[in-house]
Design a protein around this motif. Sequence first.
Motif, PDB file in Angstrom:
ATOM      1  N   LEU A  92     -74.635 -20.950   9.877  1.00 13.97           N
ATOM      2  CA  LEU A  92     -73.510 -21.380   8.691  1.00 13.97           C
ATOM      3  C   LEU A  92     -74.366 -22.184   7.767  1.00 13.97           C
ATOM      4  O   LEU A  92     -75.341 -22.774   8.025  1.00 13.97           O
ATOM      5  CB  LEU A  92     -72.722 -22.492   9.618  1.00 13.97           C
ATOM      6  N   CYS A  93     -73.764 -21.845   6.755  1.00 20.94           N
ATOM      7  CA  CYS A  93     -74.272 -22.555   5.469  1.00 20.94           C
ATOM      8  C   CYS A  93     -73.159 -23.386   4.463  1.00 20.94           C
ATOM      9  O   CYS A  93     -71.985 -22.570   4.364  1.00 20.94           O
ATOM     10  CB  CYS A  93     -74.716 -21.334   4.626  1.00 20.94           C
ATOM     11  N   CYS A  94     -73.356 -24.252   4.216  1.00 23.18           N
ATOM     12  CA  CYS A  94     -72.165 -25.114   3.320  1.00 23.18           C
ATOM     13  C   CYS A  94     -72.035 -24.521   1.925  1.00 23.18           C
ATOM     14  O   CYS A  94     -73.037 -24.226   1.208  1.00 23.18           O
ATOM     15  CB  CYS A  94     -72.727 -26.538   3.082  1.00 23.18           C
ATOM     16  N   PRO A  95     -70.697 -24.375   1.819  1.00 19.24           N
ATOM     17  CA  PRO A  95     -70.555 -23.508   0.214  1.00 19.24           C
ATOM     18  C   PRO A  95     -70.642 -24.581  -0.746  1.00 19.24           C
ATOM     19  O   PRO A  95     -70.874 -23.974  -1.997  1.00 19.24           O
ATOM     20  CB  PRO A  95     -68.949 -23.202   0.443  1.00 19.24           C
ATOM     21  N   LYS A  96     -70.712 -25.769  -0.697  1.00 18.72           N
ATOM     22  CA  LYS A  96     -71.051 -26.642  -1.931  1.00 18.72           C
ATOM     23  C   LYS A  96     -72.593 -26.781  -1.972  1.00 18.72           C
ATOM     24  O   LYS A  96     -72.678 -26.771  -3.374  1.00 18.72           O
ATOM     25  CB  LYS A  96     -70.335 -27.863  -1.566  1.00 18.72           C
ATOM     26  N   CYS A  97     -73.240 -27.122  -1.028  1.00 18.61           N
ATOM     27  CA  CYS A  97     -74.756 -27.381  -1.342  1.00 18.61           C
ATOM     28  C   CYS A  97     -75.746 -26.588  -0.979  1.00 18.61           C
ATOM     29  O   CYS A  97     -76.744 -26.708  -1.118  1.00 18.61           O
ATOM     30  CB  CYS A  97     -75.045 -28.748  -0.757  1.00 18.61           C
ATOM     31  N   ASP A  98     -75.140 -25.396  -0.302  1.00 12.87           N
ATOM     32  CA  ASP A  98     -75.863 -24.145   0.241  1.00 12.87           C
ATOM     33  C   ASP A  98     -76.995 -24.711   1.206  1.00 12.87           C
ATOM     34  O   ASP A  98     -77.785 -23.913   1.623  1.00 12.87           O
ATOM     35  CB  ASP A  98     -76.671 -23.428  -1.095  1.00 12.87           C
ATOM     36  N   GLU A  99     -76.640 -25.901   2.151  1.00 11.15           N
ATOM     37  CA  GLU A  99     -77.595 -26.305   2.955  1.00 11.15           C
ATOM     38  C   GLU A  99     -77.135 -25.674   4.202  1.00 11.15           C
ATOM     39  O   GLU A  99     -76.055 -25.447   4.567  1.00 11.15           O
ATOM     40  CB  GLU A  99     -77.366 -27.785   3.162  1.00 11.15           C
ATOM     41  N   ARG A 100     -78.029 -25.115   5.088  1.00 11.62           N
ATOM     42  CA  ARG A 100     -77.835 -24.516   6.499  1.00 11.62           C
ATOM     43  C   ARG A 100     -77.278 -25.945   7.359  1.00 11.62           C
ATOM     44  O   ARG A 100     -77.692 -26.668   7.344  1.00 11.62           O
ATOM     45  CB  ARG A 100     -78.968 -24.053   7.018  1.00 11.62           C
ATOM     46  N   VAL A 101     -76.120 -25.504   8.207  1.00 15.08           N
ATOM     47  CA  VAL A 101     -75.393 -26.549   9.034  1.00 15.08           C
ATOM     48  C   VAL A 101     -75.555 -25.770  10.340  1.00 15.08           C
ATOM     49  O   VAL A 101     -75.327 -24.593  10.533  1.00 15.08           O
ATOM     50  CB  VAL A 101     -74.420 -26.973   8.518  1.00 15.08           C
ATOM     51  N   GLU A 102     -75.706 -26.667  11.516  1.00 19.99           N
ATOM     52  CA  GLU A 102     -75.665 -26.169  12.742  1.00 19.99           C
ATOM     53  C   GLU A 102     -74.454 -26.867  13.396  1.00 19.99           C
ATOM     54  O   GLU A 102     -74.071 -27.860  13.174  1.00 19.99           O
ATOM     55  CB  GLU A 102     -77.046 -26.583  13.689  1.00 19.99           C
ATOM     56  N   PRO A 103     -73.908 -26.207  14.355  1.00 21.99           N
ATOM     57  CA  PRO A 103     -72.503 -26.805  15.223  1.00 21.99           C
ATOM     58  C   PRO A 103     -73.045 -28.023  15.815  1.00 21.99           C
ATOM     59  O   PRO A 103     -72.136 -28.990  15.836  1.00 21.99           O
ATOM     60  CB  PRO A 103     -72.225 -25.522  16.047  1.00 21.99           C
ATOM     61  N   ASP A 104     -74.061 -28.153  16.290  1.00 23.88           N
ATOM     62  CA  ASP A 104     -74.423 -29.469  17.030  1.00 23.88           C
ATOM     63  C   ASP A 104     -75.037 -30.391  16.020  1.00 23.88           C
ATOM     64  O   ASP A 104     -75.578 -31.201  16.701  1.00 23.88           O
ATOM     65  CB  ASP A 104     -75.391 -29.147  18.292  1.00 23.88           C
ATOM     66  N   ASP A 105     -75.276 -30.225  14.715  1.00 28.19           N
ATOM     67  CA  ASP A 105     -75.868 -31.161  13.759  1.00 28.19           C
ATOM     68  C   ASP A 105     -74.896 -32.258  13.612  1.00 28.19           C
ATOM     69  O   ASP A 105     -73.713 -31.979  13.601  1.00 28.19           O
ATOM     70  CB  ASP A 105     -75.938 -30.233  12.440  1.00 28.19           C
ATOM     71  N   GLU A 106     -75.329 -33.418  13.591  1.00 29.11           N
ATOM     72  CA  GLU A 106     -74.702 -34.688  13.481  1.00 29.11           C
ATOM     73  C   GLU A 106     -74.085 -34.807  12.171  1.00 29.11           C
ATOM     74  O   GLU A 106     -73.085 -35.788  11.871  1.00 29.11           O
ATOM     75  CB  GLU A 106     -75.817 -35.964  13.698  1.00 29.11           C
ATOM     76  N   GLU A 107     -74.654 -34.015  11.241  1.00 26.73           N
ATOM     77  CA  GLU A 107     -74.119 -34.114   9.535  1.00 26.73           C
ATOM     78  C   GLU A 107     -72.858 -33.142   9.623  1.00 26.73           C
ATOM     79  O   GLU A 107     -72.549 -32.855   8.427  1.00 26.73           O
ATOM     80  CB  GLU A 107     -74.978 -34.094   8.666  1.00 26.73           C
ATOM     81  N   PHE A 108     -72.577 -32.318  10.636  1.00 29.72           N
ATOM     82  CA  PHE A 108     -71.481 -31.360  10.463  1.00 29.72           C
ATOM     83  C   PHE A 108     -70.342 -31.838  11.683  1.00 29.72           C
ATOM     84  O   PHE A 108     -70.877 -31.575  12.820  1.00 29.72           O
ATOM     85  CB  PHE A 108     -72.247 -29.911  10.596  1.00 29.72           C
ATOM     86  N   CYS A 109     -69.292 -32.196  11.227  1.00 27.34           N
ATOM     87  CA  CYS A 109     -68.376 -32.567  12.604  1.00 27.34           C
ATOM     88  C   CYS A 109     -66.969 -32.219  12.216  1.00 27.34           C
ATOM     89  O   CYS A 109     -66.684 -31.995  11.031  1.00 27.34           O
ATOM     90  CB  CYS A 109     -68.708 -34.201  12.464  1.00 27.34           C
ATOM     91  N   CYS A 110     -66.245 -32.243  13.309  1.00 25.60           N
ATOM     92  CA  CYS A 110     -64.815 -31.833  13.137  1.00 25.60           C
ATOM     93  C   CYS A 110     -64.113 -33.181  12.618  1.00 25.60           C
ATOM     94  O   CYS A 110     -64.309 -34.299  13.218  1.00 25.60           O
ATOM     95  CB  CYS A 110     -64.196 -31.470  14.496  1.00 25.60           C
ATOM     96  N   VAL A 111     -63.231 -33.276  11.776  1.00 24.93           N
ATOM     97  CA  VAL A 111     -62.762 -34.350  11.144  1.00 24.93           C
ATOM     98  C   VAL A 111     -60.995 -34.140  11.505  1.00 24.93           C
ATOM     99  O   VAL A 111     -60.246 -34.943  10.916  1.00 24.93           O
ATOM    100  CB  VAL A 111     -63.010 -34.665   9.869  1.00 24.93           C
TER     101      VAL A 111
END
Length: 72
Positions: free
Chosen positions: A23-42
């Motif tokens: 997965l890649c963030c459309p705003k900053c183009d950084e890769r994100v992982e589902p278990d990454d602490e900076e990628f969370c369900c809100v």
Amino acid sequence: MFEHEACGFVDVAAVFETVGHRLCCPKCDERVEPDDEEFCCVGFLGHCAECDARFDVGWLVGSRGAGSVDTN
């Protein structure tokens, strides 16, 4: 709804672009992982891919079991 806390972007999971199998963030183009602490369900939000409508979903505990989605 998911948030990429590093840049503050929030949207439905489908909006986060898939690059290869990541997965890649459309705003900053950084890769994100589902278990990454900076990628969370809100939150939880229904999204119709056909008409792009977004709507609240209800969570039920009953005959269909905990966590069943009720769109009525």
